[in-house]
Design a protein around this motif. Structure first.
Motif, short mmCIF file in Angstrom:
data_model
loop_
_atom_site.label_atom_id
_atom_site.label_comp_id
_atom_site.label_asym_id
_atom_site.label_seq_id
_atom_site.Cartn_x
_atom_site.Cartn_y
_atom_site.Cartn_z
N UNK A 29 8.98 2.65 0.11
CA UNK A 29 8.55 3.56 1.19
C UNK A 29 7.81 4.75 0.56
N UNK A 30 6.57 4.87 0.87
CA UNK A 30 5.80 5.97 0.27
C UNK A 30 5.97 7.23 1.13
N UNK A 31 5.78 8.37 0.42
CA UNK A 31 5.85 9.65 1.14
C UNK A 31 4.59 9.79 1.96
N UNK A 32 4.77 10.11 3.22
CA UNK A 32 3.62 10.18 4.10
C UNK A 32 3.83 11.34 5.07
N UNK A 33 3.02 12.35 4.92
CA UNK A 33 3.20 13.52 5.79
C UNK A 33 2.27 13.48 6.99
#
Lengths: 130, 370
Positions: free
Chosen positions: A125-129
């Protein structure tokens, strides 16, 4: 060092408190006299338990002549109410009956499961803002 | 209402729940096999349709059963018709015996005349009472959490309550309002509150709280029905998966942080002792024995990862169509399992054939030269 305050009494402490509630207050010798035949203990044992009860806040001690006189700091009725509350907590709180507990338990995550889930989060799960 | 009717109704309800679970399982199977495993909204909508059917059935069943079409879909009559047409290799007398077995068995249960019937009744009553007590305890715990907490925010339909008597955020509903209950310890952490609140409000929005309350209320009568537990666990899981997806679909929410927070809450509260679970929708879900040995949290995290890698597309119209078809199948099945008010043409014919068979047999015996 002050003992941790506990809401509930152990079996032995309860025996002594019952004796103390019966006589309304008294010295270690008085309490020993109020104990039943099969509950008799050595003077030092009774004195130790009464000290513990004092630390727990169930009795108050005052010096009269050279002896310590204990009086109940908690009413018998109050303690009974507290025990009922505690019983209901024990029965229905953390560990309800088998059938009910099994039907609705929260997940019991083991260390391995936590590690595995953490790994999935970190790797997939990538960090996604946004 | 007679005892026979009550027993018949109770058996019919159990059969319908079992049938609904089978129909839902079959539709789920078709979706999974056709590569739509990740269509959580569609699958959840189907589950909600089943629950809605079960909820309205007691109200509409009397009308459905007495409708002119009911006789044509009755399961017993359909089998009898096959026997009369010679498609089933069974004699009319034997078929009559099988049909009377059901009424004999129901009569045994209604009068508790056999040991097996008494054991069955005792088992059902014990489970009913245990489950009811469990619900009462949970209602008390929820009330306690609400009473001991402080209302942080009020909206027209919802109350946000902070309390120190719980350790996992959950949402529930009363008669008039929905409640989102957060642990007092969480309130200081703004990001955690935002995540927990968003998640729980999504549950309320998508009807999970209402479904949970409804399932809890019907659980005492279905506590021994495996179909009920299958349905409720599937619905709960699909609700969580759909909730995660809907929450993360909103702009500005970080999937990585969300997943980490979920894990943190689950880890810190895996031994939570005071969670009211029967009427609430806890943030981290719960485990149902036999049906979900796998970690629910892991499935949710994997679903979030899968969706991030390859977003699943779902057509609302397709989901609504499937739900409608499934609801129709469940209602049709429920009517087909109902006891018809009068004997149908097929039943009368079967009885006549069986009587003729019996007379023929007697005549054969009389004509035989002894």
């Amino acid at each position: 060092m002050a003992r941790r305050r506990s809401e509930m009494l152990t079996d032995v402490e309860l025996e002594f408190m019952i004796a103390l509630w019966k006589i309304g207050g008294g010295s270690v010798r008085d309490i020993m006299g109020a104990l039943k035949e099969d509950q008799q203990r050595a003077y030092t044992s009774v004195a130790t338990v009464m000290k513990i009860l004092d630390d727990k806040g169930f009795v108050t001690a005052s010096r009269k002549d050279r002896a310590l006189v204990y009086t109940p700091a908690v009413e018998k009725r109050d303690y009974e109410g507290r025990s009922l509350k505690n019983l209901s907590k024990t029965l229905f709180g953390g560990t309800p009956t088998a059938l009910v507990a099994r039907l609705v338990d929260n997940e019991d995550l083991t260390d391995e499961m936590i590690k595995e889930i953490k790994e999935i989060i970190d790797t997939r799960i990538r960090k996604d803002d946004g | 209402m007679t005892v026979d009717q009550i027993v018949g109704g109770a058996i019919w309800i159990q059969l319908v729940i079992l049938l609904a679970a089978c129909v839902f399982g079959a539709f789920e199977g078709i979706l999974v096999l056709s590569g739509r495993r990740r269509s959580f909204y569609t699958r959840r909508r189907m589950g909600m349709a089943v629950i809605a059917c079960l909820a309205v059935l007691p109200l509409v069943a009397p009308y459905l059963v007495t409708s002119p079409y009911a006789a044509s879909v009755n399961a017993t009559d359909a089998i009898v018709a096959q026997v009369l047409n010679g498609n089933l290799d069974i004699s009319a007398s034997r078929m009559m015996q099988i049909l009377t077995l059901k009424s004999e068995w129901m009569s045994q249960v209604a009068t508790a005349s056999s040991t097996a019937a008494q054991v069955l009744i005792a088992g059902f009553l014990a489970a009913f009472i245990a489950r009811t007590c469990y619900l009462v305890v949970n209602i008390a715990r929820i009330c306690n959490a609400l009473k001991s907490g402080r209302v942080v925010q009020r909206t027209r339909r919802c109350r946000l309550v902070a309390t120190s008597s719980v350790s996992v955020p959950f949402s529930t509903r009363g008669l008039w309002y929905y409640y989102v209950v957060l642990p007092e310890a969480l309130i200081a952490d703004r990001a955690a509150v935002q995540m927990a609140l968003g998640h729980e409000l999504q549950h309320i929005r998508q009807g999970d709280v209402d479904a949970e309350v409804l399932l809890s209320l019907i659980s005492p009568i279905a506590v021994l029905n495996p179909g009920f537990w299958f349905l409720s666990s599937r619905l709960r899981k699909l609700g969580e998966l759909a909730c995660d997806r809907a929450y993360l679909a909103r702009k500005g929410f970080d999937a990585h942080g969300y997943a980490l927070r979920l894990l943190e809450v689950a880890r810190s509260t895996s031994a939570a002792k005071q969670q009211p679970t029967a009427f609430g929708v806890p943030l981290v879900g719960r485990r149902v024995p036999f049906l979900s040995r796998r970690s629910m949290l892991k499935d949710r995290i994997v679903a979030i990862a899968d969706h991030q890698a390859e977003p699943a597309k779902e057509a609302v119209v397709f989901g609504a169509f499937l739900s409608l078809v499934m609801a129709g199948v469940v209602l049709l099945g429920a009517v087909s399992l109902a006891e018809p008010e009068d004997w149908s043409h097929e039943r009368i014919m079967l009885s006549t054939v069986a009587n003729l068979d019996r007379l023929n047999h007697l005549n054969t015996l009389a004509q035989r030269s002894w």
